[in-house]
Scaffold this active site. Structure first.
Site, PDB file in Angstrom:
ATOM      1  N   LYS B 110       0.871  -1.181   0.000  1.00 22.05           N
ATOM      2  CA  LYS B 110       0.000   0.000   0.000  1.00 22.05           C
ATOM      3  C   LYS B 110       0.903   1.225   0.000  1.00 22.05           C
ATOM      4  CE  LYS B 110      -2.727   2.684   3.184  1.00 22.05           C
ATOM      5  NZ  LYS B 110      -3.436   2.739   4.461  1.00 22.05           N
ATOM      6  N   GLY B 171      -7.148   8.812  10.648  1.00 17.57           N
ATOM      7  CA  GLY B 171      -7.307   8.771  12.103  1.00 17.57           C
ATOM      8  C   GLY B 171      -8.387   9.676  12.642  1.00 17.57           C
ATOM      9  N   ALA B 197      -8.993   5.318   5.255  1.00 19.78           N
ATOM     10  CA  ALA B 197      -8.748   6.502   6.084  1.00 19.78           C
ATOM     11  C   ALA B 197     -10.022   7.281   6.389  1.00 19.78           C
ATOM     12  CB  ALA B 197      -7.733   7.441   5.456  1.00 19.78           C
ATOM     13  N   GLY B 198     -10.244   7.471   7.654  1.00 20.41           N
ATOM     14  CA  GLY B 198     -11.305   8.359   8.098  1.00 20.41           C
ATOM     15  C   GLY B 198     -12.644   7.700   8.365  1.00 20.41           C
ATOM     16  N   ASN B 219      -8.647   1.221  10.626  1.00 25.72           N
ATOM     17  CA  ASN B 219      -7.700   0.955  11.711  1.00 25.72           C
ATOM     18  C   ASN B 219      -8.093   1.733  12.959  1.00 25.72           C
ATOM     19  OD1 ASN B 219      -4.070   0.550  11.796  1.00 25.72           O
ATOM     20  ND2 ASN B 219      -5.432   0.814  13.527  1.00 25.72           N
ATOM     21  N   THR B 220      -8.063   3.075  12.850  1.00 25.18           N
ATOM     22  CA  THR B 220      -8.315   3.897  14.035  1.00 25.18           C
ATOM     23  C   THR B 220      -9.716   3.683  14.600  1.00 25.18           C
ATOM     24  OG1 THR B 220      -6.759   5.541  13.240  1.00 25.18           O
ATOM     25  CG2 THR B 220      -8.341   6.276  14.892  1.00 25.18           C
TER      26      THR B 220
END
Lengths: 64, 271
Positions: B110, B171, B197-198, B219-220
């Site tokens: 990635k 994040g 992301a996000g 992830n976050t």
């Protein structure tokens, strides 16, 4: 003197394998760059470290 | 009344006959899991409850003090997707990708290139350059990017295996702030669009999947949740629900007015 991950280390005259055996690096879980070139695992035993060499020793960590 | 809207058995549909194909590899899960910012000891439960088949990793200088290695915590059979985080330009990303491959866990990468440390926005131009170099070297290249149709087309031409547009800053858990532009990529680009992301909540993941996103990377959202494996399970269900809704085709939206779901005859009154 050589540099390993930015830290000065006395390992000149050793092979990469001999140097690794003085450390706690897990040989199966690392990749090494010497002076910007990747050193394949098969060459650890025959690659001699010279004064002024720079090693990067990397492994996987958690990430997104 | 619609009689022809039963096209598929839902149980036969999304999971078995609807693989996600990335660079010739087939996956049944559409949830790509991050492994950052939480205990290595939670990875196994997270992978299991997410139903994940791909997990992302980062490459960093090795530590001689910690005896635990993340690879020992990832269940067998899970595809590793190393990222190039920390790279500030194409050259650094290529270097990290090659080191990741040397670590001996496959050809997936990635690409993640950032110059800006406040908003952590990807550098699209450098990402195109790195994609071209790494695709020629045989990597399965999955570039993380700011959703821009022209850039996505360049990434396709550069040999990307998927496109990973951001939903909002990394994040942030803010959800689909770039929704319109991700929809354009989904409509126009003939590669899996994986929203990365996000994404902060299962509802947001579901919405992206309803739009036609091929997969979700998170992830976050998990790492900052109260109960990580439980949230992994919630995301899995949301992603599967969104995929099934997309495959079904959403019902239409009325511009104005209403439409009864009940018969407009046979009321219990005389008129």
């Amino acid at each position: 003197m050589i540099k390993v991950n930015g830290i000065p280390v006395e390992a000149e005259g050793k092979t990469i394998l001999e140097y690794l055996e003085t450390t706690n690096y897990d040989k199966k879980r690392i990749a090494i760059e010497r002076n910007g070139e990747i050193v394949p695992k098969a060459l650890y035993e025959s690659t001699m470290l010279n004064d002024g060499d720079t090693l990067e020793v990397v492994s996987f960590v958690g990430g997104g | 009344m619609q009689e022809n809207n039963i096209r598929n058995n839902p149980n036969d549909n999304t999971l078995n006959n609807d693989p996600l194909t990335i660079g010739g590899h087939k996956f049944s899960s559409r949830f790509i899991l991050g492994s950052g910012k939480y205990s290595l000891h939670l990875i196994e439960a997270a992978v299991r409850d997410a139903g994940a088949e791909i997990i992302t990793l980062a490459v960093r200088r090795a530590n001689t003090k910690e005896q635990e290695n993340i690879l020992d915590f990832i269940p067998e059979g899970v595809t590793l997707l190393p990222n190039t985080s920390g790279a500030r330009n194409a050259q650094e990303a290529v270097r990290i990708a090659r080191l990741a491959r040397e670590l001996g866990c496959g050809d997936f990468v990635k690409i993640e290139i950032m110059r800006d440390m406040k908003y952590l926005l990807p550098d699209n131009a450098e990402t195109i350059k790195a994609t071209e170099i790494l695709a020629k070297e045989g990597f399965v290249v999955m570039p993380y990017m700011y959703p821009d149709l022209n850039v996505a087309r360049d990434l396709v031409n550069a040999g990307a295996a998927s496109i990973m547009p951001l939903a909002s800053p990394i994040g942030s858990n803010k959800g689909l702030t770039t929704k319109e532009f991700i929809q354009i990529l989904i409509d126009e680009i003939d590669l899996p669009i994986i929203v990365d992301a996000g994404i902060g909540a299962p509802s947001q993941a579901c919405e992206a999947m309803e739009m036609g996103a091929a997969a979700i990377m998170a992830n976050t959202a998990l790492a900052t949740a109260g109960d990580l494996p439980l949230m992994a399970s919630a995301f899995r269900k949301a992603i599967e629900a969104g995929r099934q809704a997309y495959l079904s085709g959403l019902g239409r939206v009325l511009v104005r007015g209403a439409a009864a779901s009940d018969p407009l005859t046979g009321f219990l009154r005389d008129e």
